[in-house]
Write a protein that holds these residues in place. Sequence first.
Motif, mmCIF file in Angstrom:
data_model
loop_
_atom_site.group_PDB
_atom_site.id
_atom_site.type_symbol
_atom_site.label_atom_id
_atom_site.label_comp_id
_atom_site.label_asym_id
_atom_site.label_seq_id
_atom_site.Cartn_x
_atom_site.Cartn_y
_atom_site.Cartn_z
ATOM 1 N N MET A 1 22.278 -87.057 36.726
ATOM 2 C CA MET A 1 21.897 -87.550 38.026
ATOM 3 C C MET A 1 21.232 -88.905 37.848
ATOM 4 N N ASP A 17 12.536 -81.102 45.675
ATOM 5 C CA ASP A 17 12.495 -80.226 44.515
ATOM 6 C C ASP A 17 13.913 -80.083 43.943
ATOM 7 N N PRO A 18 14.075 -80.114 42.631
ATOM 8 C CA PRO A 18 15.415 -79.991 42.037
ATOM 9 C C PRO A 18 16.171 -78.748 42.498
ATOM 10 N N ASP A 19 15.452 -77.643 42.733
ATOM 11 C CA ASP A 19 16.128 -76.439 43.234
ATOM 12 C C ASP A 19 16.691 -76.654 44.629
ATOM 13 N N GLU A 20 15.975 -77.400 45.458
ATOM 14 C CA GLU A 20 16.463 -77.729 46.803
ATOM 15 C C GLU A 20 17.690 -78.615 46.724
ATOM 16 N N ILE A 21 17.643 -79.594 45.846
ATOM 17 C CA ILE A 21 18.777 -80.498 45.673
ATOM 18 C C ILE A 21 19.998 -79.715 45.209
ATOM 19 N N ALA A 22 19.803 -78.834 44.240
ATOM 20 C CA ALA A 22 20.907 -78.017 43.736
ATOM 21 C C ALA A 22 21.471 -77.123 44.834
ATOM 22 N N ALA A 23 20.603 -76.524 45.643
ATOM 23 C CA ALA A 23 21.060 -75.663 46.738
ATOM 24 C C ALA A 23 21.856 -76.465 47.758
ATOM 25 N N ASP A 24 21.407 -77.683 48.054
ATOM 26 C CA ASP A 24 22.141 -78.551 48.981
ATOM 27 C C ASP A 24 23.514 -78.901 48.425
ATOM 28 N N ILE A 25 23.579 -79.178 47.137
ATOM 29 C CA ILE A 25 24.852 -79.509 46.499
ATOM 30 C C ILE A 25 25.813 -78.329 46.596
ATOM 31 N N VAL A 26 25.314 -77.128 46.308
ATOM 32 C CA VAL A 26 26.151 -75.924 46.380
ATOM 33 C C VAL A 26 26.653 -75.720 47.812
#
Length: 58
Positions: A1, A17-26
Amino acid sequence: MKWLKDDSLDDGEDLADPDEIAADIVTELNAALVRMNQIVVALANPSDRIASGAAAGA
């Protein structure tokens, strides 16, 4: 990234938060897959697509 290494960012604390970013990507990828599947179905059944388009007034 790329943004993780971007020195032009003033404050990394403003990032999500990286977890939020990952969830948005998914979520976005899943939506894209749904749309791609719709396109595949439409291309596999061109007569259905034309008939439904005509019925819808397109």
